[in-house]
Design a protein around this motif. Structure first.
Motif, short mmCIF file in Angstrom:
data_model
loop_
_atom_site.label_atom_id
_atom_site.label_comp_id
_atom_site.label_asym_id
_atom_site.label_seq_id
_atom_site.Cartn_x
_atom_site.Cartn_y
_atom_site.Cartn_z
N GLY A 131 47.10 41.96 32.13
CA GLY A 131 46.93 42.41 33.57
C GLY A 131 45.48 42.94 33.69
N SER A 132 45.50 44.31 33.91
CA SER A 132 44.19 44.97 33.87
C SER A 132 42.92 44.47 32.99
N ASP A 133 43.71 44.16 31.74
CA ASP A 133 42.70 43.95 30.64
C ASP A 133 42.76 42.36 30.63
N THR A 178 35.81 38.32 25.93
CA THR A 178 35.64 37.45 27.09
C THR A 178 34.77 36.27 27.02
N LYS A 179 34.07 36.13 26.07
CA LYS A 179 33.06 35.07 25.71
C LYS A 179 33.71 33.81 25.36
N GLY A 180 35.02 33.96 24.84
CA GLY A 180 35.75 32.67 24.65
C GLY A 180 36.48 32.12 25.91
N PHE A 232 35.25 34.15 31.91
CA PHE A 232 35.37 35.32 32.48
C PHE A 232 34.35 35.77 33.55
N LYS A 233 33.18 35.49 33.38
CA LYS A 233 32.35 35.69 34.51
C LYS A 233 32.65 35.16 35.86
N ILE A 234 32.92 33.95 35.80
CA ILE A 234 33.40 33.17 37.01
C ILE A 234 34.71 33.98 37.65
N LEU A 239 36.48 37.67 41.96
CA LEU A 239 37.25 38.92 42.43
C LEU A 239 36.23 39.56 43.00
N ASP A 240 34.80 39.85 42.71
CA ASP A 240 33.75 40.53 43.52
C ASP A 240 33.84 40.04 45.10
N ARG A 241 34.17 38.72 45.36
CA ARG A 241 34.16 38.40 46.78
C ARG A 241 35.54 38.27 47.28
N THR A 242 36.64 38.61 46.49
CA THR A 242 37.87 38.57 47.23
C THR A 242 38.41 39.82 47.56
N ARG A 243 38.17 40.81 46.66
CA ARG A 243 38.58 42.21 46.61
C ARG A 243 38.37 42.89 48.25
N THR A 244 37.15 42.49 48.89
CA THR A 244 36.80 43.04 49.98
C THR A 244 37.67 42.50 51.07
N TYR A 364 47.48 44.62 43.07
CA TYR A 364 46.88 43.31 42.86
C TYR A 364 45.52 43.21 43.16
N GLU A 365 44.60 42.16 42.60
CA GLU A 365 43.13 42.08 42.59
C GLU A 365 42.77 43.09 41.81
N GLY A 366 43.21 43.75 40.77
CA GLY A 366 42.51 44.78 40.05
C GLY A 366 43.21 46.20 40.72
N ALA A 376 32.69 53.61 38.07
CA ALA A 376 32.28 54.27 37.21
C ALA A 376 31.27 53.87 36.46
N ARG A 377 31.52 52.72 35.55
CA ARG A 377 30.60 51.83 34.93
C ARG A 377 29.39 51.90 35.69
N HIS A 378 29.28 51.19 36.89
CA HIS A 378 28.28 51.15 37.75
C HIS A 378 27.67 52.42 37.65
N1 CAA Z 1 30.19 39.87 37.50
C1 CAA Z 1 29.54 39.02 36.66
N2 CAA Z 1 29.63 39.55 35.24
C2 CAA Z 1 30.57 40.54 35.03
C3 CAA Z 1 31.41 41.21 36.05
C4 CAA Z 1 31.05 40.77 37.56
N3 CAA Z 1 31.76 41.49 38.29
N4 CAA Z 1 31.88 42.22 35.46
C5 CAA Z 1 31.87 41.99 34.19
N5 CAA Z 1 31.00 40.89 33.69
C6 CAA Z 1 30.38 40.52 32.60
C7 CAA Z 1 29.83 41.44 31.80
O1 CAA Z 1 28.47 41.96 32.38
C8 CAA Z 1 30.10 41.23 30.45
O2 CAA Z 1 28.99 40.32 30.09
P1 CAA Z 1 28.15 39.99 28.63
O3 CAA Z 1 29.27 39.77 27.63
O4 CAA Z 1 27.14 39.20 29.17
O5 CAA Z 1 27.56 41.63 28.69
C9 CAA Z 1 31.18 40.34 30.52
O6 CAA Z 1 31.57 40.02 31.90
C10 CAA Z 1 32.41 41.25 29.90
O7 CAA Z 1 32.57 42.36 30.86
P2 CAA Z 1 33.17 43.53 30.49
O8 CAA Z 1 32.69 43.93 29.13
O9 CAA Z 1 32.85 44.71 31.42
O10 CAA Z 1 34.93 43.30 30.24
P3 CAA Z 1 35.93 44.29 30.18
O11 CAA Z 1 36.93 43.31 29.22
O12 CAA Z 1 35.84 45.77 29.71
O13 CAA Z 1 36.79 44.07 31.57
C11 CAA Z 1 37.41 44.59 34.01
C12 CAA Z 1 36.17 44.50 32.64
C13 CAA Z 1 36.47 45.03 35.25
C14 CAA Z 1 38.47 45.71 33.43
C15 CAA Z 1 37.99 43.35 34.10
O14 CAA Z 1 38.90 43.08 33.04
C16 CAA Z 1 39.07 43.32 35.34
O15 CAA Z 1 38.71 43.24 36.38
N6 CAA Z 1 40.32 43.64 35.39
C17 CAA Z 1 41.10 43.50 36.18
C18 CAA Z 1 41.80 42.03 36.57
C19 CAA Z 1 42.13 41.71 37.75
O16 CAA Z 1 41.69 42.20 39.11
N7 CAA Z 1 43.27 40.97 37.90
C20 CAA Z 1 43.61 40.45 39.19
C21 CAA Z 1 44.42 39.06 39.09
S1 CAA Z 1 44.16 38.29 40.46
C22 CAA Z 1 45.44 38.73 41.56
O17 CAA Z 1 45.82 39.96 41.50
C23 CAA Z 1 45.44 37.99 42.91
C24 CAA Z 1 46.77 37.82 43.66
O18 CAA Z 1 47.91 37.69 43.13
C25 CAA Z 1 46.70 37.73 44.89
#
Ligand code: CAA
Length: 382
Positions: A131-133, A178-180, A232-234, A239-244, A364-366, A376-378
């Motif tokens: 989920g979170s991970d 995440t790269k896979g 993963f980046k997509i 989510l950066d666009r939809t969380r707001t 949801y959505e994080g 905090a990471r930022h």
């Molecule tokens: N934009 C672009 N790239 C990003 C990014 C972002 N916002 N966030 C991370 N990345 C990139 C990183 O730069 C990194 O790139 P490199 O490998 O090239 O260095 C790569 O992605 C991996 O990033 P992290 O090491 O930071 O990844 P992480 O495993 O530590 O996870 C996290 C980060 C923020 C915790 C992420 O796992 C996360 O957002 N978790 C929550 C998931 C979530 O929101 N789920 C919601 C599901 S949808 C839903 O809920 C819908 C619904 O029902 C209505």
């Protein structure tokens, strides 16, 4: 130049959605909450009004609206029913990966058909064990000639039971973490897809939430969005666009909770006077107002940053907006129930539904905790 005004078009959009909410959503919200039935007719009406799939660019025949417009729509819908807001908003969530990472041909093939009928889509990232991970997901896509063969399970998938298209995040190699991860577009009628039961939830009960199981699902390689390892980046950029807009839905829900509580506090008399005369009530209302206004400003700033191409800052602000809006809406709804007292705890009054509905926005959505991780990471990066 700093400007806090909405444009004339945005005001017209807000007023149109507000009217729809007053006329169609609020009178039906309690009924759909009670039955858990999917509000298909209202979703169709939202589509006819142009409130769905708003991000599809104009060059593809869409409206090409930005996150600001999404925020305006979501706050108004959220003031009526968050379950319906989520059902409407998830199409945008599911289509963003295609709009962000897809080729023009993929946008034409997969996203544009959503402009010609009120079809639904679902975003499949979360799994029973991730989920979170999100980066630890296990749904496996194995290459086989010009296809992938997909096996795995997705969990808590909004709109799954009504969706015609899934955007599914899978791994081609778990060791790559995440790269896979890749993103595949999979039509819902592809053999091998099965759906779980409609989850019987605490709140947002009319939104359709299910497990999706994929067993030897064959997906043409042309349905992969972006390159290998970009999934993963997509997902994160989506989510950066939809969380707001999700945060804005919570602002709308909190606004309703405050309005109901304010009106009730002027009518309800105790100790010979309206309870609105008591400072204990006034302070709760005042805190609601502070938090609603500040959360709305964070939503607008986050939306403005992304709409103006400042994606990284926008992602940070989307986490600020979602963390603040979700948590403040939970507090506002809980205090609205408190102001109503025993009556607020019954289904005769609307505030207990808002309290149940907004709880999900902290999840949801994080989750609110994940938003803090992003923030905090930022803050701590060089
Ligand atoms: N934009 C672009 N790239 C990003 C990014 C972002 N916002 N966030 C991370 N990345 C990139 C990183 O730069 C990194 O790139 P490199 O490998 O090239 O260095 C790569 O992605 C991996 O990033 P992290 O090491 O930071 O990844 P992480 O495993 O530590 O996870 C996290 C980060 C923020 C915790 C992420 O796992 C996360 O957002 N978790 C929550 C998931 C979530 O929101 N789920 C919601 C599901 S949808 C839903 O809920 C819908 C619904 O029902 C209505």
């Amino acid at each position: 130049m700093l400007n806090f005004s909405l444009s004339d078009d945005q005001i017209a959009l807000r007023d149109m959605v507000r009217k729809f909410v007053q006329q169609d959503i609020i009178p039906n919200a309690a009924k759909f909450d009670e039955s858990g039935e999917f509000p298909r007719d209202l979703i169709n009406k939202a589509w006819e009004m142009g409130l769905m799939n708003i991000a599809i660019p104009e060059k593809f025949g869409g409206m090409g609206l930005g996150i600001i417009e999404d925020v305006v729509i979501s706050e108004e819908l959220g003031a009526g029913c968050l379950g319906m807001t989520t059902s409407i908003a998830v199409n945008t969530l599911a289509l963003y990966p295609i709009l962000i990472g897809g080729t023009e041909a993929q946008i034409e093939e997969f996203a544009v058909p959503f402009l010609s009928s009120p079809k639904l889509a679902a975003f499949c990232l979360t799994e029973p064990g991730s989920g979170s991970d999100a980066g630890s997901l296990s749904t496996m896509a194995k290459e086989e000639g010009d296809h992938f063969v997909v096996n795995g399970s997705k969990m808590w998938i909004t709109n799954a039971g009504h969706a015609e298209l899934f955007t599914v995040f899978c791994t081609t190699n778990k060791d790559l973490k995440t790269k896979g991860i890749i993103c595949l577009v999979i039509p819902a009628n592809t053999p091998g897809i099965s759906l779980g039961k409609h989850e019987n939830k605490l709140g947002q009960r009319c939104s359709d939430t299910r497990a999706v199981t994929l067993e030897n699902v064959r997906v043409p390689k042309k349905n992969m969005i972006g390159k290998f390892g970009e999934g993963f980046k997509i997902a994160m950029r989506t989510l950066d666009r939809t969380r707001t807009p999700i945060a804005a839905g919570a602002v709308g829900a909190a606004r309703s909770a405050m309005t109901y509580a304010k009106n009730y506090s002027k009518e309800r008399k105790q100790f010979g006077q309206p309870i609105a005369n008591f400072q204990a009530i006034q302070f709760m209302l005042a805190d609601m107002a502070v938090n609603i206004e500040s959360a709305r400003l964070l939503c607008y700033k986050s939306a403005w940053l992304i709409d103006n191409g400042q994606e990284e800052q926008g992602g940070y602000f989307s986490a600020l907006a979602k963390r603040h809006a979700a948590d403040m809406a939970m507090e506002a709804a809980t205090n609205a129930v408190q102001i109503y007292g025993g009556y607020g705890y019954t289904k005769e009054y609307p505030v207990e539904k808002i309290m149940r509905d907004v709880k999900l926005v902290q999840i949801y959505e994080g989750t609110s905790q994940i938003q803090r991780v992003v923030i905090a990471r930022h803050l701590l990066k060089d």
